[in-house]
Design a protein around this motif. Structure first.
Motif, PDB file in Angstrom:
ATOM      1  N   GLU A 109       0.829  -1.203   0.000  1.00  0.00           N
ATOM      2  CA  GLU A 109       0.000   0.000   0.000  1.00  0.00           C
ATOM      3  C   GLU A 109       0.865   1.255   0.000  1.00  0.00           C
ATOM      4  O   GLU A 109       0.580   2.208  -0.723  1.00  0.00           O
ATOM      5  N   ALA A 110       1.928   1.256   0.794  1.00  0.00           N
ATOM      6  CA  ALA A 110       2.845   2.404   0.820  1.00  0.00           C
ATOM      7  C   ALA A 110       3.543   2.554  -0.531  1.00  0.00           C
ATOM      8  O   ALA A 110       3.727   3.675  -1.024  1.00  0.00           O
ATOM      9  N   GLU A 111       3.903   1.447  -1.123  1.00  0.00           N
ATOM     10  CA  GLU A 111       4.550   1.464  -2.439  1.00  0.00           C
ATOM     11  C   GLU A 111       3.607   2.040  -3.494  1.00  0.00           C
ATOM     12  O   GLU A 111       4.010   2.854  -4.331  1.00  0.00           O
ATOM     13  N   LEU A 112       2.345   1.641  -3.451  1.00  0.00           N
ATOM     14  CA  LEU A 112       1.350   2.156  -4.389  1.00  0.00           C
ATOM     15  C   LEU A 112       1.161   3.663  -4.210  1.00  0.00           C
ATOM     16  O   LEU A 112       1.075   4.416  -5.181  1.00  0.00           O
ATOM     17  N   GLU A 113       1.112   4.122  -2.973  1.00  0.00           N
ATOM     18  CA  GLU A 113       1.000   5.560  -2.719  1.00  0.00           C
ATOM     19  C   GLU A 113       2.243   6.286  -3.232  1.00  0.00           C
ATOM     20  O   GLU A 113       2.148   7.382  -3.798  1.00  0.00           O
ATOM     21  N   GLY A 114       3.406   5.687  -3.078  1.00  0.00           N
ATOM     22  CA  GLY A 114       4.627   6.271  -3.629  1.00  0.00           C
ATOM     23  C   GLY A 114       4.568   6.386  -5.141  1.00  0.00           C
ATOM     24  O   GLY A 114       4.970   7.403  -5.723  1.00  0.00           O
ATOM     25  N   GLU A 115       4.040   5.352  -5.796  1.00  0.00           N
ATOM     26  CA  GLU A 115       3.883   5.389  -7.259  1.00  0.00           C
ATOM     27  C   GLU A 115       2.925   6.511  -7.661  1.00  0.00           C
ATOM     28  O   GLU A 115       3.152   7.215  -8.640  1.00  0.00           O
ATOM     29  N   ARG A 116       1.844   6.684  -6.903  1.00  0.00           N
ATOM     30  CA  ARG A 116       0.893   7.752  -7.205  1.00  0.00           C
ATOM     31  C   ARG A 116       1.552   9.120  -7.071  1.00  0.00           C
ATOM     32  O   ARG A 116       1.396   9.994  -7.931  1.00  0.00           O
ATOM     33  N   LEU A 117       2.329   9.311  -6.010  1.00  0.00           N
ATOM     34  CA  LEU A 117       3.034  10.582  -5.815  1.00  0.00           C
ATOM     35  C   LEU A 117       4.053  10.822  -6.926  1.00  0.00           C
ATOM     36  O   LEU A 117       4.189  11.942  -7.423  1.00  0.00           O
ATOM     37  N   LEU A 118       4.761   9.786  -7.308  1.00  0.00           N
ATOM     38  CA  LEU A 118       5.740   9.923  -8.388  1.00  0.00           C
ATOM     39  C   LEU A 118       5.043  10.291  -9.693  1.00  0.00           C
ATOM     40  O   LEU A 118       5.494  11.190 -10.412  1.00  0.00           O
ATOM     41  N   LEU A 119       3.943   9.621 -10.012  1.00  0.00           N
ATOM     42  CA  LEU A 119       3.208   9.968 -11.233  1.00  0.00           C
ATOM     43  C   LEU A 119       2.739  11.422 -11.195  1.00  0.00           C
ATOM     44  O   LEU A 119       2.790  12.123 -12.218  1.00  0.00           O
ATOM     45  N   ALA A 120       2.292  11.889 -10.036  1.00  0.00           N
ATOM     46  CA  ALA A 120       1.853  13.285  -9.926  1.00  0.00           C
ATOM     47  C   ALA A 120       3.010  14.233 -10.218  1.00  0.00           C
ATOM     48  O   ALA A 120       2.849  15.217 -10.946  1.00  0.00           O
ATOM     49  N   ARG A 121       4.174  13.935  -9.691  1.00  0.00           N
ATOM     50  CA  ARG A 121       5.345  14.788  -9.937  1.00  0.00           C
ATOM     51  C   ARG A 121       5.746  14.766 -11.406  1.00  0.00           C
ATOM     52  O   ARG A 121       6.085  15.797 -11.983  1.00  0.00           O
ATOM     53  N   LEU A 122       5.721  13.588 -12.002  1.00  0.00           N
ATOM     54  CA  LEU A 122       6.071  13.488 -13.416  1.00  0.00           C
ATOM     55  C   LEU A 122       5.019  14.179 -14.280  1.00  0.00           C
ATOM     56  O   LEU A 122       5.354  14.826 -15.279  1.00  0.00           O
ATOM     57  N   GLY A 123       3.761  14.044 -13.899  1.00  0.00           N
ATOM     58  CA  GLY A 123       2.691  14.708 -14.628  1.00  0.00           C
ATOM     59  C   GLY A 123       2.840  16.222 -14.606  1.00  0.00           C
ATOM     60  O   GLY A 123       2.568  16.898 -15.602  1.00  0.00           O
ATOM     61  N   GLU A 124       3.294  16.765 -13.476  1.00  0.00           N
ATOM     62  CA  GLU A 124       3.525  18.210 -13.383  1.00  0.00           C
ATOM     63  C   GLU A 124       4.601  18.653 -14.366  1.00  0.00           C
ATOM     64  O   GLU A 124       4.482  19.701 -14.996  1.00  0.00           O
ATOM     65  N   LEU A 125       5.648  17.862 -14.515  1.00  0.00           N
ATOM     66  CA  LEU A 125       6.701  18.183 -15.477  1.00  0.00           C
ATOM     67  C   LEU A 125       6.163  18.221 -16.904  1.00  0.00           C
ATOM     68  O   LEU A 125       6.621  19.000 -17.728  1.00  0.00           O
ATOM     69  N   ALA A 126       5.208  17.379 -17.197  1.00  0.00           N
ATOM     70  CA  ALA A 126       4.726  17.192 -18.564  1.00  0.00           C
ATOM     71  C   ALA A 126       3.556  18.095 -18.928  1.00  0.00           C
ATOM     72  O   ALA A 126       3.117  18.088 -20.081  1.00  0.00           O
ATOM     73  N   GLN A 127       3.046  18.886 -18.004  1.00  0.00           N
ATOM     74  CA  GLN A 127       1.815  19.644 -18.226  1.00  0.00           C
ATOM     75  C   GLN A 127       1.850  20.567 -19.436  1.00  0.00           C
ATOM     76  O   GLN A 127       0.840  20.768 -20.080  1.00  0.00           O
ATOM     77  N   THR A 128       2.966  21.157 -19.754  1.00  0.00           N
ATOM     78  CA  THR A 128       3.001  22.178 -20.805  1.00  0.00           C
ATOM     79  C   THR A 128       3.465  21.655 -22.161  1.00  0.00           C
ATOM     80  O   THR A 128       3.656  22.436 -23.078  1.00  0.00           O
TER      81      THR A 128
END
Length: 160
Positions: free
Chosen positions: A97-116
């Motif tokens: 569960e902690a690993e899955l939450e980490g993956e979600r946080l990582l995807l959010a950070r990567l998504g922020e990089l890709a927004q523009t």
């Protein structure tokens, strides 16, 4: 471009396809490619965003740092708990569960990089995968797995 909640939903939708899950895990375990980078690349392709080598390098660098600091240590402990079995299965589940939450946080950070990232009608999933995994030219097995992942992702997108 879609927001990070949409990226998470996209990733979960792709992950439900056991063939995609298996390919992503092989690319992670055999070639060290962060799963989150693969999922973001496929998301960018589906959103018709133009492949960009500089963005690809930033995505990979951020993912590798996050993986090294947070996800790999969790993965090691989870696998150790799974190998022990018995009373360790609850610990394994909690770490998962902690690993899955980490993956979600990582995807959010990567998504922020890709927004523009600007759009382009001629985008393919393989185009983005080749941007984030440039080592493909050095390894036929890696190229084959990426081509298979791109084809599966594009066929899922075409069928809804």
């Amino acid at each position: 471009m879609e927001n990070n909640a949409s990226l998470w939903r996209f990733a979960l939708r792709l992950w439900r396809d056991k063939r995609i899950e298996k390919l992503c895990l092989r690319l992670q375990d055999e070639y060290g490619v962060p799963v989150a980078v693969l999922l973001v690349a496929l998301w960018l392709a589906e959103a018709r965003r133009r492949p960009d080598a500089a963005l690809g390098r930033r995505l990979v660098a951020r993912a590798e740092q996050f993986e090294e600091t947070y996800l790999r240590p969790l993965r090691v402990v989870r696998r150790r708990a799974a190998d022990e079995g018995g009373g360790m299965m609850e610990l394994k589940r909690q770490i998962q569960e902690a690993e899955l939450e980490g993956e979600r946080l990582l995807l959010a950070r990567l998504g922020e990089l890709a927004q523009t990232q600007p759009g382009d009608d001629s985008v393919s999933a393989l185009g983005w995968l080749l941007v984030v995994v440039p080592e493909v030219a050095q390894c036929q097995g890696l190229q084959t797995l990426l081509e298979e992942l791109a084809a599966l992702s594009e066929s899922r997108a075409a069928t809804g």
